[in-house]
Design an enzyme around this catalytic site. Structure first.
Site, PDB file in Angstrom:
ATOM      1  N   SER A 983      42.277 -22.199  -8.304  1.00  0.00           N
ATOM      2  CA  SER A 983      43.381 -22.768  -9.058  1.00  0.00           C
ATOM      3  C   SER A 983      43.374 -24.287  -8.912  1.00  0.00           C
ATOM      4  CB  SER A 983      44.699 -22.141  -8.594  1.00  0.00           C
ATOM      5  OG  SER A 983      45.729 -22.441  -9.506  1.00  0.00           O
ATOM      6  N   ASP A1103      43.266 -16.493 -13.039  1.00  0.00           N
ATOM      7  CA  ASP A1103      43.381 -17.252 -11.801  1.00  0.00           C
ATOM      8  C   ASP A1103      42.882 -16.406 -10.635  1.00  0.00           C
ATOM      9  OD1 ASP A1103      44.205 -18.667  -9.572  1.00  0.00           O
ATOM     10  OD2 ASP A1103      45.916 -19.527 -10.628  1.00  0.00           O
TER      11      ASP A1103
END
Length: 1468
Positions: A983, A1103
């Site tokens: 991320s 993610d």
């Protein structure tokens, strides 16, 4: 990123960054109107496109009608043309022009702004509306399967060798060192024995005097216990042998033994080859060098195979040696014994023997009558209790704390010059004879039956005749060495005497300089070994007692025969007197009497316990060439293997036929132990990656030892427990799709590294020196080149006859150093081929700014070492500020490369200097401390398995704390070798790997955060929320603008990012490809961004924090790692089409992935949000109306119950939370969490504030770690001591000793080429592009290089002159201070020393024809030839000196003319 946090922020109206709560309500009410509006827009666009196409078609039809009318008019006017036709050539010309005209029109329309401009504008508008835009696909990395030879064994037989001879060569290691004539003579004595099932090959009480090799069938070898039961040791199959090499020594020394407990019986019909050991006697009489070499090999096998297996892996130490041997007499004399004996008693175990009154002893010796007695003479202590706890050296008044000696010269103090009969007590730091007069005297007598008789005569003055003691020591050592009385004059000059106080260390374990043969005359010595038990290492680090050496016993023969370092530490247990002979003296005695090696070996064998003899029958010493299999899959597991040297690879074959690497094993690893214990079939095939040596431990022997010594079970449980714990820590994440080859449990610690240049332009020697410099900070390392090996072992060392010497010497160097660097030649020479055979890994070194094409030499390297792992190293000059680029082209051209490294080089590496200048330059560089943050140190840590990894977790805007932590890490002096992120951590980690400058990284991160706070850009990116709220176009643009079209392969530091693949429902690790795309995928939080579609396979990526919150073009994978589900759409991988989302859903802190990739020490920084675990217990059921009442009623107590989005978020992060707990509890990771919980996920406007919080916290955290002593494993794991200056041209401190070469003075023919001694590169000095390397007709040579630089650089002239002056001063000092050469110095050493002296003076001797150096062939056969060679060398040196003086004068005159010529030109 956290969906729950964003929803809560939306409900409370506290976003203040992208949109407000009122706007969200408006969107929810007007959703239907938005749908209608978009549908109307799409319908209008389609109608417009249809109308446009219809208009174009109608215009084309009208044009066609007009052409038809005009043609018909022309036809009617010209008459009937039906009979006419076009020629074929005209048709071809017509259609060709027509097609070219159309192509020209199309190509012109691509760049014109006139015709077709409106059409292009409409198509652009349609693509933008319908998202039909097609990205330009970047260059992809070709995924090529390794060649079949990489995973398959070599199945080739030798048809030219008879089976019986082949089995002899393969079964017994010593036969491999025989020359062909000697081996054929042994084959004449062989016999073939045919056995039926149940027949005995040999049984108890049969003479143990033969070597048995099974040609066909199977033989069972078992032992008989005292209770009559039997236990199988091993099953001998085709090609294996049944013999004990220890019995081999007994037979040759004249003490044949019998089988006492071992029996061999045929299981089935078998044919056995029998070779009597007496056959070796005939061979050894004619070839004493063969005898010495065989004894040395047997002793090496005893130390490296038997002791290694039984001690290191089975936990046996004292059980290997007999501790209760019968005392021997020191000397036997005739004469009456004084009957004034007050008492007769045994000597106390810890007390020293008393001193004899020599008055009565001399009288008894003079009388010449009496029974044989044994006399022990020593000195009593003045206060035994005061000296019992401290150690002393013999010659140093300030001994070392550990009591060890300082070296060979200071090991023992000379008694009195070279006189062997000097008084023992007339040495420094020892009390004189007068000190004994006031002490208590006694006599200790040893009778022939071993009992002691002690007579104490207090107050009597002693007068010791040391000549008698010296004579007794000489006689005792003569008998131990098997010499006759006539040979006493040979040994007498070398025998030395010493008196020892308690706890004096004679030699330490691992010391190769102080090896001697010690004979105990009085007192007791204790033999120790270091504690190898890993389970007790923290509790007991003291040495373990192995056995005692009593009077009349000898010790030190094993290290003397093997030529290796001592395997034991020897200390005096009490006051003792010893006689010893140094190593050099023993070798000189061996030259005159070679058979003393048998007596030394027999002395070692007598000390061994019966367990070692039984193990000698069962343990096998196996030598495997590259590609040979140790065992194959699905075979029965009846043994385990210990890797002594080399490298093994384990490969599993799946049912479909696909093969996969399971692991690799290096020196010291145990292979196949689990399958043997569990009695299951082999699950994999294990083969040799390079030439390897293994010890085979059969299952029967293992069970026999286990029953007799239960400590073996404890050792085995400890070993298997450590292996099981290691596999548990590395199991998670290693088998995920997309994981690279490095994710396999393959060790990254190498013992040997080969360095190969791609072209001649590569500065391989400076590169090797720089890597050597960095490796020296980690531990002992050795750099070897062809010239170094030739200077050490002779110029003909690479011939086939010297195979044993070379392999043994190289194996010894590898055992002594943690890593050995093999610098290859620039051509496919014998040394280069040897480097390929010895290497665990091959580093292919190239210049990053040059062509990536593969040369012929590089392809030959791949052909020679197909199974060896190869890694690419690209060099970049620091001065040009060049960044890595086009790495994919290098890797695609070399599919055999498994990993690559980018190395930034300082200016001195690319210097154009001669080889001598380079050596002298780095002799000064090696004195400095290496830069631990350089790329060379990073490469050194990777090769030795000490890499430091940095893992950055996800957390949205809180990721700004990563920048502050990076700055704190840099100030703490912690190097970063590998980076992984998820991320926002993927974004920050990619920035650091790209620039490695904290200022630049901070500026780029701040600019990106400012872009994320612009509301109008986010409003333009809104879309209909079916997959996500935003289209992700503007988000992609921000990441792409930050990184550009950079690939992960072009980053300075190895980098990976982790995403969640929603197509395959797993996490994916990205180590190559588009950087921005995979960073974007790792940030695709569900619900806000659509998943990124992986271009590789079309999988949808989210993610990565959903599964692991701590872990091409670069920006794509960064974008994929930031694909927040629901906010940004999943990113589609451009390789396979998989959809990628934020990696935080699977692993928000992928420290386990970093560990699997090879990092030994990891720093993990977590900035993710923490869930509230203090929830309300509402019972068995829950009413939503009750929750609504509790929420709106201010007079009731609040309740904490998760809502539907919160439950979905917690479900998404289940895997991530579990993975995070494993990381926190691991021992390889330092988990750090800054205090950033008060900042929201989308608070990008607080970048500087969050960064400062991370910096302050990180600085304090690392300061506290330093105070607690825990920071050392990150920034002080290497040796902080200043490096010592070593001579890299020779290895005099510790080398392999070939007894046959030294003792027997074998005729060694070698070429003395003076040109070879001036540089380490035999082809040329410096680069091949220099004029001096190509001009072979130049007769003039540089002498002392007075004012001239070999690099032809005008800027270096002054420095060269200063360097020459310093060298001349050093040479003058060294020649004045150097002692005269000993008469026993080897002739080869003299020649090398003289030629090296000429080399340092810069003299290169060439003949008058200019054809190079004159080669003279010499043969060492005797003292006369030595004198002749000495005279020739002296004459040659005088001639060279005279010629050098002439050339110096001539050069000076030419230099003056050259310097004056420019001035004359300027004047003219």
């Amino acid at each position: 990123m956290d969906v729950l946090e964003m929803l809560r922020a939306s409900a409370s109206g506290s976003y203040n960054t992208i949109f407000s709560d009122a706007w969200c309500q408006y969107v929810s009410k007007q959703i239907t109107a938005t749908v209608y509006m978009y549908c109307a827009l799409v319908m209008m666009s389609l109608l417009f496109i249809a109308w446009f196409l219809y208009f174009k078609r109608m215009a084309r039809l009208r044009l066609r009608d007009e052409l038809a009318r005009s043609i018909s008019t022309a036809t009617n006017s010209s008459g009937d043309l039906r009979g006419l036709r076009f020629r074929k050539r005209d048709k071809m010309l017509f259609y060709g022009r027509r097609m070219l005209r159309k192509v020209k029109n199309v190509s012109g329309q691509m760049y014109s702004s006139g015709k077709g401009y409106k059409r292009r504008a409409v198509m652009r508008f349609a693509r933008r509306i319908l998202q039909l835009r097609r990205d330009n696909m970047p260059l992809e990395m070709r995924t090529v399967e390794p060649p079949a030879e990489y995973l398959e064994e070599t199945i080739e037989g030798s048809d030219r060798v008879p089976p019986d001879a082949l089995y002899m060569l393969q079964s017994i290691r010593i036969f491999g060192h025989f020359e062909k004539p000697v081996f054929l003579r042994l084959c004449k004595h062989t016999q073939l024995l045919e056995l039926m099932a149940g027949d005995y090959l040999f049984k108890i009480t049969d003479p143990d005097d033969s070597v048995y090799i099974v040609q066909s069938g199977m033989i069972n070898v078992y032992i008989s216990n005292a209770d009559g039961s039997t236990l199988s040791l091993k099953t001998v199959r085709k090609g294996e042998s049944v013999t004990s090499l220890l019995s081999f020594i007994d037979v040759l020394s004249g003490n044949p033994s019998y089988y006492k407990t071992v029996t061999a019986k045929a299981i089935e019909k078998s044919v056995v080859i029998r070779l009597p050991m007496q056959a070796f006697e005939e061979v050894f009489q004619d070839n004493p060098d063969v005898m010495i070499r065989v004894i040395q090999v047997i002793m090496i096998r005893l130390q490296r195979v038997l002791f290694t297996a039984l001690r290191n892996y089975l936990g046996l130490n004292a059980e290997l040696v007999q501790n209760h041997m019968r005392y021997k007499s020191v000397s036997t004399m005739s004469g009456p014994i004084n009957s004034q004996t007050s008492q007769s008693s045994r000597q106390a175990p810890n007390g020293p023997p008393m001193v004899i009154n020599q008055l009565n002893l001399m009288q008894s010796a003079a009388s010449g009558t009496g029974s044989g007695v044994s006399v022990t003479v020593t000195r009593p202590p003045s206060s035994p209790s005061r000296h019992s706890r401290e150690e002393h050296t013999l010659s140093d008044p300030n001994p070392n704390p550990d009591g060890s000696f300082h070296g060979t010269t200071n090991l023992f103090t000379e008694v009195h010059g070279d006189a062997p009969n000097a008084d023992l007590f007339q040495q420094q730091q020892q009390p004189s004879v007068g000190n004994l007069s006031t002490r208590r005297s006694s006599i200790t007598l040893m009778t022939p039956d071993g009992s002691h008789s002690c007579v104490q005569t207090p107050g009597v003055t002693t007068s010791i005749d040391m000549r008698l003691v010296q004579s007794s020591a000489v006689d005792s050592l003569r008998k131990e060495l098997g010499l006759s009385e006539e040979d006493s004059h040979i040994i007498e000059p070398f025998v030395e005497l010493r008196e020892l106080e308690p706890n004096v260390t004679l030699i330490t374990e691992g010391n190769a300089d102080d090896v001697c043969v010690w004979f105990v005359m009085t007192g007791t010595l204790a033999v120790y070994q270091s504690n190898q038990d890993a389970t007790r290492a923290k509790q007991d680090k003291s040495d373990m007692l192995i056995h005692f050496v009593h009077p009349g016993e000898i010790v030190g023969g094993l290290a003397m025969l093997t030529g290796e370092a001592s395997a034991y530490t020897i200390r005096s247990r009490s006051y003792a007197r010893i006689a010893f002979i140094r190593r050099a003296a023993i070798y000189q005695i061996m030259r005159q009497r070679p058979r003393i090696v048998l007596d030394l070996g027999n002395g070692v064998v007598r000390r061994l316990s019966p367990l070692v003899r039984q193990c000698d029958y069962a343990l096998d010493w196996i030598f495997l060439e590259s590609g040979r299999a140790v065992y194959r899959q699905d075979e029965s597991s009846d043994s385990t293997y210990i890797v002594l040297s080399g490298r093994m690879r384990s490969v599993i074959t799946h049912p479909g036929g696909k093969k996969e690497i399971v692991g690799e094993y290096g020196k010291g690893d145990l292979v196949g132990i689990v399958e043997m214990i569990t009695e299951t079939s082999r699950t994999t095939t294990v083969m040799a990656v390079r030439d390897s040596e293994l010890a085979k431990l059969p299952e029967g022997l293992f069970n026999a030892i286990k029953l007799r010594y239960p400590i073996v079970v404890t050792k085995l449980i400890s070993f298997l427990s450590h292996r099981f714990l290691g596999s548990m820590q590395t199991r998670s994440g290693s088998g995920a799709p997309g994981a690279p080859v490095e994710a396999n449990p393959v060790t990254h610690k190498y013992s040997t590294v080969a360095l190969v240049p791609i072209t001649d332009e590569v500065p391989l020697t400076p590169f090797t020196y720089e890597l050597y410099h960095s490796l020296c900070a980690i531990g002992p390392v050795l750099r070897l080149t062809s010239d170094v090996v030739r200077k050490q072992l002779g110029s003909n060392i690479f011939e086939a006859a010297n195979e044993y010497r070379l392999t043994s010497w190289l194996a010894q160097q590898e055992d002594r150093n943690i890593i050995t660097l093999y610098q290859c030649d620039s051509s496919l020479s014998a040394w280069t081929q040897r480097c390929m055979r010895q290497a665990d890994v091959i580093l292919i070194v190239g210049l990053g700014d040059r062509s990536h094409l593969v040369g012929k030499f590089e392809r030959e390297i791949d052909r020679l070492a197909m199974r060896t792992q190869k890694e690419l190293v690209l060099l970049y000059p620091e001065a040009t500020n060049a960044k890595p680029a086009n790495t994919l082209s290098w890797l695609n051209a070399r599919p055999w490369v498994t990993k690559h490294h980018h190395v930034l080089c300082v200016k001195r590496i690319f210097t154009r200097k001669s080889q001598y200048r380079i050596n002298d330059l780095y002799s000064r560089v090696l004195l400095s401390e290496p830069n631990m943050h350089s790329d060379f140190s990073r490469l050194a840590r990777w090769l030795t398995g000490n890499s430091i990894g940095l893992v950055l977790g996800g957390g949205g805007a809180r990721g700004a704390a990563h920048i502050g932590m990076l700055k704190a890490i840099q100030e703490a002096g912690i190097p970063v070798d590998m980076v992984g992120g998820v991320s926002i951590g993927a974004l920050m980690g990619a920035l650091w790997c790209s620039d490695r400058n904290i200022t630049t990284v901070t500026q780029k991160a701040r600019e990106w955060s400012k872009k994320m706070t612009k509301w109008f850009l986010q409003l333009l990116d809104l879309t209909y929320p079916i997959t996500s709220m935003f289209s992700g176009r503007e988000f992609n643009k921000t990441i792409h603008d930050t990184f550009g079209d950079v690939s992960i392969e072009d980053l300075w530091i190895p980098y990976f990012t982790l995403t969640t693949d929603i197509t395959a429902s797993c996490h994916r690790i990205h180590t190559n490809g588009s950087l921005w795309r995979y960073v974007r995928s790792s940030m695709s939080l569900s619900g806000y961004m659509p998943p990124l579609c992986d271009p590789k396979d079309g999988h949808l990526l989210l993610d990565g924090g959903y599964v692991n919150n701590l872990p091409g073009h670069l920006w794509r994978y960064c974008r994929a790692s930031m694909s927040i589900a629901g906010v940004f759409p999943p990113f589609c991988d451009y390789r396979d089409g998989h959809l990628l989302l934020d990696g935080c859903y699977t692993n928000n802190v992928p420290a386990d992935v970093m560990h699997n990739l090879g990092a030994a020490h990891i720093i993990a920084i977590d900035v993710g949000s923490q869930d509230d675990t203090d929830l309300t217990n509402y019972g068995d059921d829950l009413s939503g109306w009750w929750l609504l009442y509790k929420k709106w009623n201010p007079f009731t107590s609040p309740v904490k119950v998760p809502d539907l989005p919160d439950i979905q978020s917690r479900l998404a992060y289940v895997s991530c939370v579990r993975q995070l707990e494993e990381v926190k509890n691991s021992d390889y990771c330092e988990y750090i969490r800054p205090p950033i919980d008060k900042y929201k996920t989308l608070a990008f406007g607080s970048f500087d504030e969050i960064r400062d919080v991370g910096y302050v916290f990180g600085k304090n955290y690392f300061e506290n770690m330093a105070k607690a002593g825990r920071l050392g494993r990150f920034n002080q794991w290497f040796n902080k001591e200043p490096p010592k200056r070593v001579n890299h041209a020779s290895l005099n401190e510790y080398t392999f000793i070939d007894l046959a070469q030294i003792v027997c003075r074998l005729p060694e023919t070698y070429a003395v080429n003076t040109a070879e001694l001036f540089s380490e590169d035999e082809d040329c000095d410096g680069y091949i592009s220099e004029p001096t390397t190509l001009n072979t007709d130049r007769r003039r040579i540089q002498v002392s290089r007075a004012g001239n630089s070999l690099s032809f650089s005008e800027t270096e002239m002054d420095s060269d002159v200063e360097l020459d002056l310093k060298l001349e001063r050093k040479m003058d000092k060294s020649t004045q201070s150097s002692p005269p050469t000993s008469s026993r110095t080897d002739m080869r050493g003299k020649e090398e020393a003289k030629h090296m002296a000429n080399w340092h003076w810069g003299v290169k001797h060439k003949d008058e024809t200019g054809s190079g150096a004159t080669v003279a062939t010499h043969t060492q056969t005797g003292q006369e030839q030595e004198l002749q060679q000495q005279q020739k060398l002296q004459q040659l040196q005088q001639d060279q000196g005279a010629r050098a003086e002439q050339l110096v004068d001539k050069d000076k005159e030419e230099d003056k003319e050259n310097r004056s010529s420019p001035n004359n030109e300027t004047k003219n």
